[in-house]
Design a protein around this motif. Structure first.
Motif, PDB file in Angstrom:
ATOM      1  N   ILE A 120      73.577  37.629 -42.372  1.00  0.00           N
ATOM      2  CA  ILE A 120      73.346  39.081 -41.926  1.00  0.00           C
ATOM      3  C   ILE A 120      73.731  40.216 -42.521  1.00  0.00           C
ATOM      4  CG2 ILE A 120      72.809  40.888 -39.926  1.00  0.00           C
ATOM      5  CD1 ILE A 120      73.052  37.992 -38.173  1.00  0.00           C
ATOM      6  N   VAL A 121      73.385  40.970 -43.438  1.00  0.00           N
ATOM      7  CA  VAL A 121      74.234  42.042 -44.142  1.00  0.00           C
ATOM      8  C   VAL A 121      73.848  43.595 -43.590  1.00  0.00           C
ATOM      9  CG1 VAL A 121      74.608  43.269 -46.343  1.00  0.00           C
ATOM     10  CG2 VAL A 121      74.159  40.664 -46.262  1.00  0.00           C
ATOM     11  N   ILE A 122      74.611  44.437 -43.145  1.00  0.00           N
ATOM     12  CA  ILE A 122      74.544  45.701 -42.787  1.00  0.00           C
ATOM     13  C   ILE A 122      74.780  46.555 -44.176  1.00  0.00           C
ATOM     14  CG2 ILE A 122      75.331  47.498 -41.348  1.00  0.00           C
ATOM     15  CD1 ILE A 122      76.845  45.550 -39.703  1.00  0.00           C
ATOM     16  N   ASP A 123      73.455  47.206 -44.175  1.00  0.00           N
ATOM     17  CA  ASP A 123      73.072  47.647 -45.551  1.00  0.00           C
ATOM     18  C   ASP A 123      72.438  49.059 -45.338  1.00  0.00           C
ATOM     19  OD1 ASP A 123      72.977  48.558 -48.066  1.00  0.00           O
ATOM     20  OD2 ASP A 123      71.609  47.049 -48.744  1.00  0.00           O
ATOM     21  N   PRO A 124      73.033  49.991 -44.823  1.00  0.00           N
ATOM     22  CA  PRO A 124      72.383  51.586 -44.231  1.00  0.00           C
ATOM     23  C   PRO A 124      71.482  51.816 -45.309  1.00  0.00           C
ATOM     24  CG  PRO A 124      74.550  51.431 -43.701  1.00  0.00           C
ATOM     25  CD  PRO A 124      74.434  50.363 -44.465  1.00  0.00           C
ATOM     26  N   ARG A 125      71.879  52.146 -46.540  1.00  0.00           N
ATOM     27  CA  ARG A 125      71.140  52.855 -47.666  1.00  0.00           C
ATOM     28  C   ARG A 125      70.683  51.860 -48.600  1.00  0.00           C
ATOM     29  NH1 ARG A 125      75.785  56.453 -50.155  1.00  0.00           N
ATOM     30  NH2 ARG A 125      77.039  54.566 -49.645  1.00  0.00           N
ATOM     31  N   GLY A 126      70.412  50.527 -48.498  1.00  0.00           N
ATOM     32  CA  GLY A 126      69.587  49.526 -49.283  1.00  0.00           C
ATOM     33  C   GLY A 126      70.068  49.238 -50.595  1.00  0.00           C
ATOM     34  N   ARG A 127      71.686  49.445 -50.581  1.00  0.00           N
ATOM     35  CA  ARG A 127      72.294  49.132 -51.881  1.00  0.00           C
ATOM     36  C   ARG A 127      72.164  47.604 -52.318  1.00  0.00           C
ATOM     37  NH1 ARG A 127      77.866  51.186 -52.015  1.00  0.00           N
ATOM     38  NH2 ARG A 127      78.108  50.655 -49.825  1.00  0.00           N
TER      39      ARG A 127
END
Length: 274
Positions: A120-127
């Protein structure tokens, strides 16, 4: 401080606990084997409901990497094996996008027997690029937590949340992942991600593994956004200390569930049949 020994029968017992087929309190084990059951048993248990544990590996001076970002050998070989055992005992491993981009982790279980957890990756801006190693298909679930409408490759699940000033709320992340069937969670890094869950009061257990080296500069393991003015405001978790061999682990219970998970399931004198 108690030294732990992960013998074959201890690890088999822990995997059985994870599957709900055994317990950590019964049976005849040596003192180091019993210490290992005390470290990992509370995480393997499923009878008390889902648990959220964080693990950080750091140097004697509290650094998790050098100033240039080299974090590969902060933990010793036993500390790294410890991390892989934790992965094998949980349902999902969470990292922030900075860790995914810089360290290129796979988040798989390679140093012990067991199944790979959901990644699971927390990636708010979709980088995070779609070809990142953490998204490689190894049979485990792959989940991206993001605040943007960005499509992901087939097989990669997306948990879409709303960001506040570029940040995703840890509580919403936790609730969303639980809604997706991810129960036991390991918050693996980086330090800002772990601290976010800590300050939100969402961690049941924090394990800090300390390796015998002094880095002198570089990012620190845990840095809260809320400054502590007096020591009376500092976190003082119930802590146990164990020797891993090359590293030392501080096992810190932050919530009632973690403390309850340390208690035996059966009364004293119960049969060792389990």
């Amino acid at each position: 401080m108690e030294a732990i020994e992960i013998s074959r029968r201890v690890w088999d017992r822990l995997l059985a606990i994870r599957d709900g087929a055994s317990c950590a309190c019964c049976g005849s084990f040596s003192a180091p084997e019993r210490a290992a059951l005390q470290v990992y048993g509370p995480i393997a248990r499923r009878d008390l409901g889902p648990i959220t544990v964080a693990q950080v590996g750091q140097s004697l001076d509290g650094r998790i990497a050098t100033a240039s970002g080299d974090a590969r050998d902060v933990s010793g070989p036993d500390g790294l094996a410890h991390l892989h055992r934790l992965r094998a005992l949980v349902d999902g491993v969470v990292i922030g996008v900075r860790t995914a981009l810089h360290d290129n982790p796979r988040l798989t279980v390679r140093l012990c027997d067991g199944s790979n957890p959901a990644r699971i990756v927390i990636d708010p801006r979709g980088r995070l690029p779609d070809d990142a190693p953490v998204l490689t298909n190894c049979g485990a679930r792959r989940i991206i937590v993001q605040a943007v409408d960005r499509p992901r490759p087939a097989g990669v699940e997306v948990l879409r949340l709303t960001a506040d000033d570029g940040r995703l709320d840890p509580r919403q992340i936790l609730e969303g992942l639980r809604g997706m069937g991810i129960g036991h969670l390991l918050i693996e890094g980086g330090g800002l991600t772990i601290t976010g869950f800590l300050e939100a009061g969402l961690l049941d257990l924090l394990q800090v593994s300390v390796a015998p080296l002094i880095i002198g500069s570089g990012p620190q393991g845990l840095t809260t956004r809320t400054e502590v003015q007096t020591l009376s405001q500092a976190y003082r978790p119930q802590t146990r200390i164990f020797g891993l061999g090359s590293d030392i682990v501080f096992d810190c219970a932050l919530g009632a569930q973690a403390i309850a998970a340390q208690e035996p399931v059966h009364r004293q004198g119960h049969s060792a049949a389990c």
